[in-house]
Design a protein around this motif. Structure first.
Motif, PDB file in Angstrom:
ATOM      1  N   SER A  91       0.845  -1.177   0.000  1.00 34.74           N
ATOM      2  CA  SER A  91       0.000   0.000   0.000  1.00 34.74           C
ATOM      3  C   SER A  91       0.885   1.233   0.000  1.00 34.74           C
ATOM      4  O   SER A  91       1.836   1.311   0.787  1.00 34.74           O
ATOM      5  N   ALA A  92       0.615   2.163  -0.898  1.00 42.84           N
ATOM      6  CA  ALA A  92       1.369   3.416  -0.952  1.00 42.84           C
ATOM      7  C   ALA A  92       0.382   4.570  -0.862  1.00 42.84           C
ATOM      8  O   ALA A  92      -0.592   4.628  -1.629  1.00 42.84           O
ATOM      9  N   LYS A  93       0.638   5.456   0.070  1.00 42.49           N
ATOM     10  CA  LYS A  93      -0.253   6.603   0.287  1.00 42.49           C
ATOM     11  C   LYS A  93      -0.391   7.416  -1.006  1.00 42.49           C
ATOM     12  O   LYS A  93       0.590   7.704  -1.678  1.00 42.49           O
ATOM     13  N   ASP A  94      -1.610   7.757  -1.342  1.00 40.07           N
ATOM     14  CA  ASP A  94      -1.955   8.531  -2.542  1.00 40.07           C
ATOM     15  C   ASP A  94      -1.636   7.814  -3.855  1.00 40.07           C
ATOM     16  O   ASP A  94      -1.674   8.431  -4.912  1.00 40.07           O
ATOM     17  N   VAL A  95      -1.323   6.517  -3.782  1.00 42.30           N
ATOM     18  CA  VAL A  95      -1.089   5.727  -4.987  1.00 42.30           C
ATOM     19  C   VAL A  95      -2.138   4.631  -5.063  1.00 42.30           C
ATOM     20  O   VAL A  95      -2.938   4.585  -5.985  1.00 42.30           O
ATOM     21  N   GLY A  96      -2.143   3.732  -4.075  1.00 45.55           N
ATOM     22  CA  GLY A  96      -3.114   2.652  -4.055  1.00 45.55           C
ATOM     23  C   GLY A  96      -2.594   1.465  -3.272  1.00 45.55           C
ATOM     24  O   GLY A  96      -1.530   1.511  -2.663  1.00 45.55           O
ATOM     25  N   THR A  97      -3.386   0.400  -3.296  1.00 40.93           N
ATOM     26  CA  THR A  97      -3.052  -0.830  -2.589  1.00 40.93           C
ATOM     27  C   THR A  97      -3.252  -2.010  -3.530  1.00 40.93           C
ATOM     28  O   THR A  97      -4.251  -2.070  -4.243  1.00 40.93           O
ATOM     29  N   VAL A  98      -2.296  -2.924  -3.506  1.00 44.92           N
ATOM     30  CA  VAL A  98      -2.404  -4.169  -4.251  1.00 44.92           C
ATOM     31  C   VAL A  98      -2.269  -5.300  -3.242  1.00 44.92           C
ATOM     32  O   VAL A  98      -1.355  -5.287  -2.411  1.00 44.92           O
ATOM     33  N   ARG A  99      -3.223  -6.234  -3.289  1.00 47.63           N
ATOM     34  CA  ARG A  99      -3.183  -7.381  -2.375  1.00 47.63           C
ATOM     35  C   ARG A  99      -3.400  -8.655  -3.181  1.00 47.63           C
ATOM     36  O   ARG A  99      -4.329  -8.754  -3.969  1.00 47.63           O
ATOM     37  N   LEU A 100      -2.510  -9.629  -2.960  1.00 41.37           N
ATOM     38  CA  LEU A 100      -2.583 -10.915  -3.631  1.00 41.37           C
ATOM     39  C   LEU A 100      -2.759 -12.002  -2.588  1.00 41.37           C
ATOM     40  O   LEU A 100      -2.074 -12.003  -1.562  1.00 41.37           O
ATOM     41  N   ALA A 136      -5.844   4.791  -5.327  1.00 41.64           N
ATOM     42  CA  ALA A 136      -5.950   5.967  -4.470  1.00 41.64           C
ATOM     43  C   ALA A 136      -5.464   7.199  -5.216  1.00 41.64           C
ATOM     44  O   ALA A 136      -5.055   8.162  -4.600  1.00 41.64           O
ATOM     45  N   SER A 137      -5.457   7.166  -6.510  1.00 41.20           N
ATOM     46  CA  SER A 137      -5.213   8.278  -7.432  1.00 41.20           C
ATOM     47  C   SER A 137      -4.267   7.937  -8.566  1.00 41.20           C
ATOM     48  O   SER A 137      -4.187   8.686  -9.527  1.00 41.20           O
ATOM     49  N   LEU A 138      -3.541   6.824  -8.491  1.00 43.24           N
ATOM     50  CA  LEU A 138      -2.581   6.496  -9.548  1.00 43.24           C
ATOM     51  C   LEU A 138      -3.263   6.357 -10.907  1.00 43.24           C
ATOM     52  O   LEU A 138      -2.802   6.946 -11.893  1.00 43.24           O
TER      53      LEU A 138
END
Length: 169
Positions: A91-100, A136-138
């Motif tokens: 998870s990166a603030k203002d970028v997004g989250t990827v979960r596998l 989250a905005s990317l």
């Protein structure tokens, strides 16, 4: 563990980590058959990947270091020859989250040896997999950049992308 600084060999800028929390860890096996840990408040400067990557991040409006969290949670059942990756997330603030998350069957497991996976590869069974991406905005930043490069607005670009996808299908 709190207040960690890591500089990879040949690295330009150290990665800072607020805390590493190990929730569970197999300490009885040479290669841990289960582990759950979180790396919280990791600060990654795009400049550490080189000037070109730093410029790409800056062009998307990301100036300076990114604040990230990383989580890993897996368990290997030797008797079943099954690896359950409950979650690997970034998870990166203002970028997004990827979960596998996934379950692999019919495999031998040694996280310290890629050869183990190579020798079992043709027989590995993918029993379940889920990939979740939360923007989250990317995506909006990339679409805005691409639309500008094509001289159109984001709505028109999205419409073209949908039409291209429909045509390809």
């Amino acid at each position: 563990v709190s207040d960690v600084s890591i500089l990879a060999p040949g690295g330009l800028v150290p990665t800072r980590i607020n805390e590493v929390v190990v929730r569970s860890l197999d300490e009885t096996s040479p290669a841990p058959t289960f582990m759950a840990m979180d790396i919280r408040g990791m600060t990654i400067d795009p400049a550490s990947f080189g000037a070109a990557d730093a410029a790409r991040f800056a062009a998307l409006g990301y100036a300076g270091p990114l604040s990230c969290d990383l989580g890993v949670d897996y368990a290997y059942a030797k008797d079943k020859r099954e690896l359950a990756v409950n979650a690997v997330s970034l998870s990166a603030k203002d970028v997004g989250t990827v979960r596998l998350s996934l379950i692999l069957g019919n495999m031998d497991f040694d996280p310290n040896s890629a050869a183990t996976l190579l020798f079992t590869y043709p027989r590995i069974l993918l029993q379940r997999a889920e990939l979740v991406d939360t923007d989250a905005s990317l995506v909006e930043r990339v679409l805005k950049q691409e639309a500008a490069s094509q001289g159109m607005d984001v709505a028109a670009l999205k419409k073209d992308m949908v039409a291209d996808a429909d045509a390809a299908l």
